[in-house]
Write an enzyme that holds these catalytic residues in place. Structure first.
Site, mmCIF file in Angstrom:
data_model
loop_
_atom_site.group_PDB
_atom_site.id
_atom_site.type_symbol
_atom_site.label_atom_id
_atom_site.label_comp_id
_atom_site.label_asym_id
_atom_site.label_seq_id
_atom_site.Cartn_x
_atom_site.Cartn_y
_atom_site.Cartn_z
ATOM 1 N N THR A 67 0.852 -1.199 0.000
ATOM 2 C CA THR A 67 0.000 0.000 0.000
ATOM 3 C C THR A 67 0.887 1.248 0.000
ATOM 4 O OG1 THR A 67 -1.515 -1.303 1.374
ATOM 5 C CG2 THR A 67 -2.050 1.022 1.072
ATOM 6 N N ASP B 291 1.707 5.043 6.649
ATOM 7 C CA ASP B 291 2.063 3.625 6.582
ATOM 8 C C ASP B 291 0.799 2.769 6.492
ATOM 9 O OD1 ASP B 291 3.550 1.298 6.556
ATOM 10 O OD2 ASP B 291 4.406 1.551 8.562
ATOM 11 N N GLY B 292 0.962 1.548 6.073
ATOM 12 C CA GLY B 292 -0.132 0.583 6.004
ATOM 13 C C GLY B 292 -0.276 -0.175 7.306
ATOM 14 N N LYS C 130 1.103 -4.669 12.805
ATOM 15 C CA LYS C 130 1.967 -4.371 11.679
ATOM 16 C C LYS C 130 3.174 -5.299 11.707
ATOM 17 C CE LYS C 130 3.005 -0.237 10.698
ATOM 18 N NZ LYS C 130 2.931 -0.721 9.318
ATOM 19 N N GLY D 252 3.897 -7.344 8.772
ATOM 20 C CA GLY D 252 3.798 -8.372 7.735
ATOM 21 C C GLY D 252 4.962 -8.288 6.748
ATOM 22 N N GLY D 253 5.511 -7.082 6.619
ATOM 23 C CA GLY D 253 6.668 -6.898 5.726
ATOM 24 C C GLY D 253 7.982 -6.875 6.485
ATOM 25 N N GLU E 39 9.458 0.917 11.586
ATOM 26 C CA GLU E 39 8.155 1.597 11.451
ATOM 27 C C GLU E 39 7.764 2.256 12.779
ATOM 28 O OE1 GLU E 39 6.275 -1.261 7.967
ATOM 29 O OE2 GLU E 39 5.775 -1.679 10.033
ATOM 30 N N LYS F 153 -8.558 -4.810 6.011
ATOM 31 C CA LYS F 153 -7.678 -4.693 7.189
ATOM 32 C C LYS F 153 -8.424 -4.280 8.460
ATOM 33 C CE LYS F 153 -4.073 -5.393 4.498
ATOM 34 N NZ LYS F 153 -3.028 -4.445 4.269
HETATM 35 C C1 5RP Z 1 5.281 -3.909 6.928
HETATM 36 C C2 5RP Z 1 3.938 -3.498 7.425
HETATM 37 C C3 5RP Z 1 2.922 -3.171 6.398
HETATM 38 O O1 5RP Z 1 2.429 -1.894 6.642
HETATM 39 C C4 5RP Z 1 1.805 -4.167 6.486
HETATM 40 O O2 5RP Z 1 2.345 -5.468 6.377
HETATM 41 C C5 5RP Z 1 0.763 -3.949 5.383
HETATM 42 O O3 5RP Z 1 1.345 -4.233 4.154
HETATM 43 P P1 5RP Z 1 0.548 -4.162 2.791
HETATM 44 O O4 5RP Z 1 0.276 -2.722 2.528
HETATM 45 O O5 5RP Z 1 1.490 -4.774 1.792
HETATM 46 O O6 5RP Z 1 -0.713 -4.966 2.938
HETATM 47 O O7 5RP Z 1 3.669 -3.437 8.590
HETATM 48 O O8 5RP Z 1 6.125 -4.315 7.967
#
Ligand code: 5RP
Length: 223
Positions: free
Chosen positions: A31, A81-82, A94, A96-97, A103, A121
């Site tokens: 995102t 941020d996402g 948060k 997932g990445g 962050e 989400k």
């Molecule tokens: C990365 C994060 C991202 O913000 C979270 O994983 C959402 O990712 P995406 O926008 O790809 O769904 O916390 O560490």
């Protein structure tokens, strides 16, 4: 609209929170990548960005947006941020990445956290998404047992068959089966376990605003 289109919609909508003349805090993920692409259209109006990951730094620089070290900047007016999950109070999961520690650092030095997310989400209670926890590698087995004592099942995140190594040189545990009824207390508790670098609950650094991408457009939630 597809999920990808919803991400592009909120990425574009986040530009309204970028103040011309000011450095912007930039998160990580698919995102945020849409937001970075949109930010390139106003790159001549901002000095640059503070980034939360090696991946976002590379994308920003490739688009000609200067990147500052977090230590070079005292305070940011906004961090964008996402999230993997966000509840009705603005608490998030948060990481997932795998960028959760950086962050949280950039979020902590920002006056406002603008979360950009598609509607999948939004949750009633945090915890269905496996909770990411960045850990010092030598502590991982003990921390897996510590999560088990809370009823959680923790797994070491792998990449290409080996433990994933974060931008900080650490590992990630993903924990399922947790009931996170009090996100503030849960974050405080887990963050002080020896060997935990950062838990992926963002309650102390919760969202101030969420731009939620829905089939009927962008909904703005304020917390
Ligand atoms: C990365 C994060 C991202 O913000 C979270 O994983 C959402 O990712 P995406 O926008 O790809 O769904 O916390 O560490």
């Amino acid at each position: 609209m597809t999920q990808d289109e919803l991400k592009a919609l909120v990425g574009q909508a986040a530009l309204q929170y970028v103040t011309p003349g000011e450095i912007v805090g930039v998160g990580t993920g698919s995102t945020v990548n849409k937001f970075i692409d949109a930010l390139a259209t106003m790159k001549d109006q901002i000095p640059g960005a503070v980034s939360s990951s090696v991946a976002s730094t590379a994308r920003l620089k490739a688009l000609g947006i200067p990147v500052f070290e977090a230590n070079e900047v005292t305070e940011l007016s906004v961090y964008i941020d996402g999230a993997d999950e966000i509840d009705a109070q603005g608490h998030m999961i948060k990481g997932g990445g795998a960028a959760l520690t950086r962050e949280k650092i950039v979020a902590a030095q920002s006056r406002r956290f603008v979360c950009i997310a598609d509607e999948s989400k939004m949750v009633k209670a945090l915890g269905a998404f496996p909770l990411p926890v960045e850990v010092i590698p030598m502590a991982s087995a003990r921390l897996i047992r510590q999560f088990a004592a809370l009823g959680g099942k923790a797994h070491l995140r792998l990449k290409d068959g080996a433990p994933l190594v974060t931008d900080n040189g650490q590992h990630i545990l993903d924990v399922t089966g947790l009931q996170i009824t009090d996100p503030l207390a849960f974050e405080s508790e887990v963050n002080q376990w020896p060997g935990v670098v950062t838990v992926g609950v963002f309650a102390h650094q919760k969202a101030s605003v969420c731009l939620l991408g829905t089939s009927s457009g962008v909904k703005t939630l304020t917390f």
